[in-house]
Write an enzyme that holds these catalytic residues in place. Structure first.
Site, PDB file in Angstrom:
ATOM      1  N   ASP A  82     -14.022   6.541  36.736  1.00 19.74           N
ATOM      2  CA  ASP A  82     -13.528   5.225  36.244  1.00 19.74           C
ATOM      3  C   ASP A  82     -12.345   4.689  37.477  1.00 19.74           C
ATOM      4  O   ASP A  82     -12.276   5.470  38.397  1.00 19.74           O
ATOM      5  CB  ASP A  82     -12.640   5.208  34.716  1.00 19.74           C
ATOM      6  CG  ASP A  82     -11.785   6.624  34.972  1.00 19.74           C
ATOM      7  OD1 ASP A  82     -11.296   7.320  36.177  1.00 19.74           O
ATOM      8  OD2 ASP A  82     -11.127   6.864  33.961  1.00 19.74           O
ATOM      9  N   ASN A 151      -4.333   9.707  23.745  1.00 20.26           N
ATOM     10  CA  ASN A 151      -4.725   8.894  22.730  1.00 20.26           C
ATOM     11  C   ASN A 151      -6.246   9.450  22.526  1.00 20.26           C
ATOM     12  O   ASN A 151      -7.044   8.501  21.926  1.00 20.26           O
ATOM     13  CB  ASN A 151      -4.483   7.801  22.823  1.00 20.26           C
ATOM     14  CG  ASN A 151      -5.257   7.035  24.174  1.00 20.26           C
ATOM     15  OD1 ASN A 151      -5.962   7.801  24.763  1.00 20.26           O
ATOM     16  ND2 ASN A 151      -5.008   5.629  24.468  1.00 20.26           N
ATOM     17  N   HIS A 153      -8.647   9.252  24.687  1.00 21.67           N
ATOM     18  CA  HIS A 153      -9.602   8.640  25.727  1.00 21.67           C
ATOM     19  C   HIS A 153     -10.288   9.876  26.531  1.00 21.67           C
ATOM     20  O   HIS A 153      -9.907  10.655  26.768  1.00 21.67           O
ATOM     21  CB  HIS A 153      -9.158   7.493  26.402  1.00 21.67           C
ATOM     22  CG  HIS A 153      -7.991   7.700  27.378  1.00 21.67           C
ATOM     23  ND1 HIS A 153      -6.849   6.942  27.830  1.00 21.67           N
ATOM     24  CD2 HIS A 153      -8.097   8.769  28.449  1.00 21.67           C
ATOM     25  CE1 HIS A 153      -6.358   7.730  28.650  1.00 21.67           C
ATOM     26  NE2 HIS A 153      -6.880   8.638  29.144  1.00 21.67           N
ATOM     27  N   GLU A 158     -11.025   3.918  25.800  1.00 27.96           N
ATOM     28  CA  GLU A 158      -9.818   3.936  24.965  1.00 27.96           C
ATOM     29  C   GLU A 158     -10.264   3.892  23.638  1.00 27.96           C
ATOM     30  O   GLU A 158     -11.521   3.560  23.100  1.00 27.96           O
ATOM     31  CB  GLU A 158      -9.047   2.699  25.235  1.00 27.96           C
ATOM     32  CG  GLU A 158      -8.485   2.775  26.732  1.00 27.96           C
ATOM     33  CD  GLU A 158      -7.110   3.480  26.973  1.00 27.96           C
ATOM     34  OE1 GLU A 158      -7.253   4.352  26.175  1.00 27.96           O
ATOM     35  OE2 GLU A 158      -6.076   3.233  27.613  1.00 27.96           O
TER      36      GLU A 158
HETATM   37  C1  GLP Z   1      -6.363   9.534  32.553  1.00 28.18           C
HETATM   38  C2  GLP Z   1      -8.048   9.419  33.178  1.00 28.18           C
HETATM   39  C3  GLP Z   1      -8.738  10.111  32.552  1.00 28.18           C
HETATM   40  C4  GLP Z   1      -8.119  11.662  32.259  1.00 28.18           C
HETATM   41  C5  GLP Z   1      -7.040  11.408  31.268  1.00 28.18           C
HETATM   42  C6  GLP Z   1      -6.135  12.573  31.122  1.00 28.18           C
HETATM   43  O1  GLP Z   1      -6.097   8.093  32.145  1.00 28.18           O
HETATM   44  N1  GLP Z   1      -8.647   8.100  33.206  1.00 28.18           N
HETATM   45  O2  GLP Z   1      -9.925  10.460  33.240  1.00 28.18           O
HETATM   46  O3  GLP Z   1      -8.975  12.582  31.829  1.00 28.18           O
HETATM   47  O4  GLP Z   1      -6.344  10.459  31.552  1.00 28.18           O
HETATM   48  O5  GLP Z   1      -5.160  12.768  32.012  1.00 28.18           O
HETATM   49  P1  GLP Z   1      -4.313  14.064  32.412  1.00 28.18           P
HETATM   50  O6  GLP Z   1      -5.170  15.169  32.687  1.00 28.18           O
HETATM   51  O7  GLP Z   1      -3.415  13.585  33.435  1.00 28.18           O
HETATM   52  O8  GLP Z   1      -3.674  14.133  31.236  1.00 28.18           O
END
Ligand code: GLP
Length: 258
Positions: A82, A151, A153, A158
């Site tokens: 992404d 949340n 995602h 999302e």
């Molecule tokens: C981000 C990314 C995701 C990631 C998620 C969790 O926004 N777009 O690919 O897995 O949030 O992030 P974290 O590992 O910092 O909790």
């Protein structure tokens, strides 16, 4: 009934592999082991890997193995998961720049191996479709490693994302924008939209590895693995692929699982 059986979708569907490990270091090592195994078995595999705090340890371990010659990553086709719409590797506050600093550079990967989400394309809709075709041209994803947003995602799918969604533009929630602002040192503004591989894109991978760590993820991990299959918790759809899903979580994240 074991915990492993309890979180399956139904008796007729094979069950996901759940690994509850002691701590973050173990999550990182086991995730790196799975990536290494896939790359050893399929040296020219197309794979996707996530950004976020969670995979930092996995990247450190993978980069070390690559630098020490234990793991040959030179044939891998790495597809980014992404990116913020309009941002790219030259923007300090982009996911691609983050990935570059955290993994591509330490692992000394050739930029030619890396496929960037076409988040800066003049026509992002057809560029997103072309990105899907590029994955197909490389034989489809052998592996998708994903984290879990607070949340629910996955990538930037999302809440509201459909199980069969493909690479597309998506509106980011305020919560996700705030969460991601913490990845960067400065007062970076996180854009309101991103381009992400779809849930369908991710679920088509031969193997999906979900990595989750820390007490702050315990509630959403419970909803993801034991709640209803619903677009409200996009991660819940990961369970639709049964045994092609490996969840690697630490004890803090797993604390609320039954
Ligand atoms: C981000 C990314 C995701 C990631 C998620 C969790 O926004 N777009 O690919 O897995 O949030 O992030 P974290 O590992 O910092 O909790």
């Amino acid at each position: 009934m074991t915990q492993h059986e309890a979180i399956g979708q139904s008796d007729s569907v094979s069950k996901l592999h759940l690994h509850v490990v002691a701590d973050y270091a173990e999550v990182s090592r086991l995730a790196a082991d799975v990536v290494s195994r896939v790359v050893q078995d399929y040296p020219d595999a197309a794979i996707t890997l996530p950004t976020g705090e969670t995979p930092r340890g996995m990247y450190e371990e993978l980069a070390r193995r690559i630098r020490e010659g234990i793991l040959d990553f030179s044939g891998v086709q790495l597809f980014c998961l992404d990116e913020y719409l309009g941002k790219g590797i030259d923007d300090a506050a982009s996911l691609t720049a983050w990935l570059s600093e955290t993994f591509l550079q330490p692992a000394r990967l050739d930029p030619a191996q890396v496929h960037f989400v076409p988040s800066q394309a003049a026509d992002p809709v057809s560029a997103a479709a072309a990105y899907e075709q590029e994955i197909e041209r490389h034989g489809g994803l052998k592996l998708a490693v994903v984290g879990l947003g607070r949340n629910g995602h996955v990538g930037f799918n999302e809440p509201g994302s459909a199980v069969d969604s493909r690479t597309r533009i998506i509106d980011l929630t305020e919560e996700s924008r705030n969460q991601n602002a913490s990845y960067y040192d400065g007062e970076e503004t996180i854009p309101g939209q991103a381009m992400t591989m779809g849930l369908g894109t991710i679920l088509d991978a031969d193997l999906v590895v979900l990595i989750v760590s820390g007490a702050a993820k315990a509630d959403i991990l419970l909803a993801t693995l034991e709640g209803p299959l619903t677009p409200d918790v996009p991660g819940s759809f990961l369970r639709t692929i049964g045994s092609r899903l490996i969840a690697i979580v630490d004890q803090e994240a797993a604390a609320k699982l039954s």
